[in-house]
Write a protein that holds these residues in place. Sequence first.
Motif, PDB file in Angstrom:
ATOM      1  N   ASP A   1       0.829  -1.212   0.000  1.00  0.00           N
ATOM      2  CA  ASP A   1       0.000   0.000   0.000  1.00  0.00           C
ATOM      3  C   ASP A   1       0.861   1.259   0.000  1.00  0.00           C
ATOM      4  N   LEU A   2       1.982   1.208   0.736  1.00  0.00           N
ATOM      5  CA  LEU A   2       2.891   2.356   0.775  1.00  0.00           C
ATOM      6  C   LEU A   2       3.507   2.614  -0.593  1.00  0.00           C
ATOM      7  N   ILE A   3       4.006   1.566  -1.223  1.00  0.00           N
ATOM      8  CA  ILE A   3       4.670   1.715  -2.524  1.00  0.00           C
ATOM      9  C   ILE A   3       3.693   2.194  -3.592  1.00  0.00           C
ATOM     10  N   GLN A   4       2.444   1.761  -3.506  1.00  0.00           N
ATOM     11  CA  GLN A   4       1.443   2.195  -4.481  1.00  0.00           C
ATOM     12  C   GLN A   4       1.232   3.707  -4.446  1.00  0.00           C
ATOM     13  N   LYS A   5       1.604   4.322  -3.326  1.00  0.00           N
ATOM     14  CA  LYS A   5       1.475   5.779  -3.210  1.00  0.00           C
ATOM     15  C   LYS A   5       2.669   6.510  -3.828  1.00  0.00           C
ATOM     16  N   PHE A   6       3.749   5.782  -4.124  1.00  0.00           N
ATOM     17  CA  PHE A   6       4.919   6.394  -4.754  1.00  0.00           C
ATOM     18  C   PHE A   6       4.645   6.599  -6.243  1.00  0.00           C
ATOM     19  N   ASP A   7       4.894   7.793  -6.736  1.00  0.00           N
ATOM     20  CA  ASP A   7       4.735   8.043  -8.169  1.00  0.00           C
ATOM     21  C   ASP A   7       5.710   7.185  -8.961  1.00  0.00           C
ATOM     22  N   GLY A   8       5.209   6.574 -10.029  1.00  0.00           N
ATOM     23  CA  GLY A   8       6.080   5.829 -10.929  1.00  0.00           C
ATOM     24  C   GLY A   8       6.286   4.375 -10.570  1.00  0.00           C
ATOM     25  N   TYR A   9       5.563   3.868  -9.555  1.00  0.00           N
ATOM     26  CA  TYR A   9       5.713   2.471  -9.147  1.00  0.00           C
ATOM     27  C   TYR A   9       4.355   1.782  -9.090  1.00  0.00           C
ATOM     28  N   ASP A  10       4.348   0.508  -9.455  1.00  0.00           N
ATOM     29  CA  ASP A  10       3.116  -0.276  -9.445  1.00  0.00           C
ATOM     30  C   ASP A  10       3.418  -1.668  -8.892  1.00  0.00           C
ATOM     31  N   VAL A  11       2.748  -2.053  -7.814  1.00  0.00           N
ATOM     32  CA  VAL A  11       2.960  -3.367  -7.205  1.00  0.00           C
ATOM     33  C   VAL A  11       2.110  -4.398  -7.938  1.00  0.00           C
ATOM     34  N   LEU A  12       2.769  -5.402  -8.503  1.00  0.00           N
ATOM     35  CA  LEU A  12       2.061  -6.448  -9.239  1.00  0.00           C
ATOM     36  C   LEU A  12       1.374  -7.434  -8.307  1.00  0.00           C
ATOM     37  N   TYR A  13       2.110  -7.880  -7.266  1.00  0.00           N
ATOM     38  CA  TYR A  13       1.559  -8.871  -6.344  1.00  0.00           C
ATOM     39  C   TYR A  13       2.460  -9.025  -5.134  1.00  0.00           C
ATOM     40  N   VAL A  14       1.906  -9.706  -4.123  1.00  0.00           N
ATOM     41  CA  VAL A  14       2.645 -10.053  -2.912  1.00  0.00           C
ATOM     42  C   VAL A  14       2.692 -11.576  -2.816  1.00  0.00           C
ATOM     43  N   ALA A  15       3.880 -12.140  -2.727  1.00  0.00           N
ATOM     44  CA  ALA A  15       4.053 -13.594  -2.622  1.00  0.00           C
ATOM     45  C   ALA A  15       4.464 -13.967  -1.200  1.00  0.00           C
ATOM     46  N   GLU A  16       4.103 -15.181  -0.773  1.00  0.00           N
ATOM     47  CA  GLU A  16       4.365 -15.611   0.596  1.00  0.00           C
ATOM     48  C   GLU A  16       5.772 -16.169   0.785  1.00  0.00           C
ATOM     49  N   ASN A  17       6.414 -16.594  -0.302  1.00  0.00           N
ATOM     50  CA  ASN A  17       7.769 -17.145  -0.232  1.00  0.00           C
ATOM     51  C   ASN A  17       8.325 -17.224  -1.648  1.00  0.00           C
ATOM     52  N   GLY A  18       9.550 -17.711  -1.760  1.00  0.00           N
ATOM     53  CA  GLY A  18      10.180 -17.762  -3.064  1.00  0.00           C
ATOM     54  C   GLY A  18       9.472 -18.659  -4.049  1.00  0.00           C
ATOM     55  N   ARG A  19       8.978 -19.796  -3.590  1.00  0.00           N
ATOM     56  CA  ARG A  19       8.277 -20.721  -4.490  1.00  0.00           C
ATOM     57  C   ARG A  19       6.990 -20.092  -5.025  1.00  0.00           C
ATOM     58  N   ASP A  20       6.249 -19.453  -4.116  1.00  0.00           N
ATOM     59  CA  ASP A  20       5.029 -18.759  -4.526  1.00  0.00           C
ATOM     60  C   ASP A  20       5.351 -17.665  -5.543  1.00  0.00           C
TER      61      ASP A  20
ATOM     62  N   ARG B   1      12.976   4.073   7.345  1.00  0.00           N
ATOM     63  CA  ARG B   1      11.905   5.035   7.093  1.00  0.00           C
ATOM     64  C   ARG B   1      11.362   4.880   5.668  1.00  0.00           C
ATOM     65  N   PRO B   2      10.106   5.243   5.450  1.00  0.00           N
ATOM     66  CA  PRO B   2       9.545   5.197   4.087  1.00  0.00           C
ATOM     67  C   PRO B   2      10.367   6.001   3.085  1.00  0.00           C
ATOM     68  N   SER B   3      10.938   7.119   3.530  1.00  0.00           N
ATOM     69  CA  SER B   3      11.746   7.941   2.617  1.00  0.00           C
ATOM     70  C   SER B   3      12.988   7.186   2.140  1.00  0.00           C
ATOM     71  N   GLU B   4      13.561   6.338   3.014  1.00  0.00           N
ATOM     72  CA  GLU B   4      14.734   5.569   2.593  1.00  0.00           C
ATOM     73  C   GLU B   4      14.334   4.474   1.613  1.00  0.00           C
ATOM     74  N   LEU B   5      13.183   3.864   1.824  1.00  0.00           N
ATOM     75  CA  LEU B   5      12.682   2.879   0.870  1.00  0.00           C
ATOM     76  C   LEU B   5      12.483   3.525  -0.489  1.00  0.00           C
ATOM     77  N   ARG B   6      11.891   4.701  -0.498  1.00  0.00           N
ATOM     78  CA  ARG B   6      11.674   5.401  -1.774  1.00  0.00           C
ATOM     79  C   ARG B   6      13.009   5.710  -2.447  1.00  0.00           C
ATOM     80  N   GLN B   7      13.997   6.153  -1.653  1.00  0.00           N
ATOM     81  CA  GLN B   7      15.313   6.451  -2.211  1.00  0.00           C
ATOM     82  C   GLN B   7      15.961   5.195  -2.775  1.00  0.00           C
ATOM     83  N   ALA B   8      15.794   4.074  -2.056  1.00  0.00           N
ATOM     84  CA  ALA B   8      16.367   2.808  -2.525  1.00  0.00           C
ATOM     85  C   ALA B   8      15.751   2.400  -3.856  1.00  0.00           C
ATOM     86  N   LEU B   9      14.443   2.470  -3.965  1.00  0.00           N
ATOM     87  CA  LEU B   9      13.774   2.117  -5.216  1.00  0.00           C
ATOM     88  C   LEU B   9      14.202   3.043  -6.351  1.00  0.00           C
TER      89      LEU B   9
END
Length: 215
Positions: free
Chosen positions: A20-39, A109-117
């Motif tokens: 939900d947080l990332i969806q608020k960042f301009d220029g990013y779109d979350v496709l899905y959330v997986a429970e583990n690597g196999r998923d 912080r959310p700002s660091e996540l945004r900077q990382a992306l």
Amino acid sequence: MSTTIAIADDHQLLAQALSDLIQKFDGYDVLYVAENGRDLIERFPTQGIPDILLLDIHMPEMDGFETAAYLQQHHPDLKILTLSMMDRDEHVARMIRYGVRGYLLKGSRPSELRQALDDIRTKGFYYSEFLTRHLLQSIQEAKITVNPATTQLNDRELQFLKLACSDLTYAEIADIMCVSVRTVDGYRESLFHKFRVKSRVGMVMEALRQGIILL
């Protein structure tokens, strides 16, 4: 065009909040959330391969280490940002060897996540203070070996690379190699060009990823 994101984390409440947080960042779109690597991998054929993957380490069935190793071999263009509670030096170094482009703690912080992306999208990597400190600490505590069979580097460049994996200054490296500082600068610029990086930390990370440096 938006940069697509997938999240692999077995803590569903946290993962959904992150989505939900990332969806608020301009220029990013979350496709899905997986429970583990196999998923995650099972979703690729129908839901697509993202541009960037946010990957937890501790997950059931297929953990972050296994997932990163698999993706490095089968989908090397997928950029991975590790997002974990685990901050042990050996975990950071291991994930770097598996090709991750950055490493964040879940308390960031959310700002660091945004900077990382943003950095991963535009530069290819995110060198946080946390990643730099833990990577260099891990390297300096380990016995470094260089694997010349995996690289196009010459003997002097390999010697410089091994010395650069330390807290030695470039002037001190020049003294050890019995060359001028200008010559060492030449080795550095040559490796920066060959590895397509712009910093000493980036050079070390790329050498780890390519298997040139072995811990």
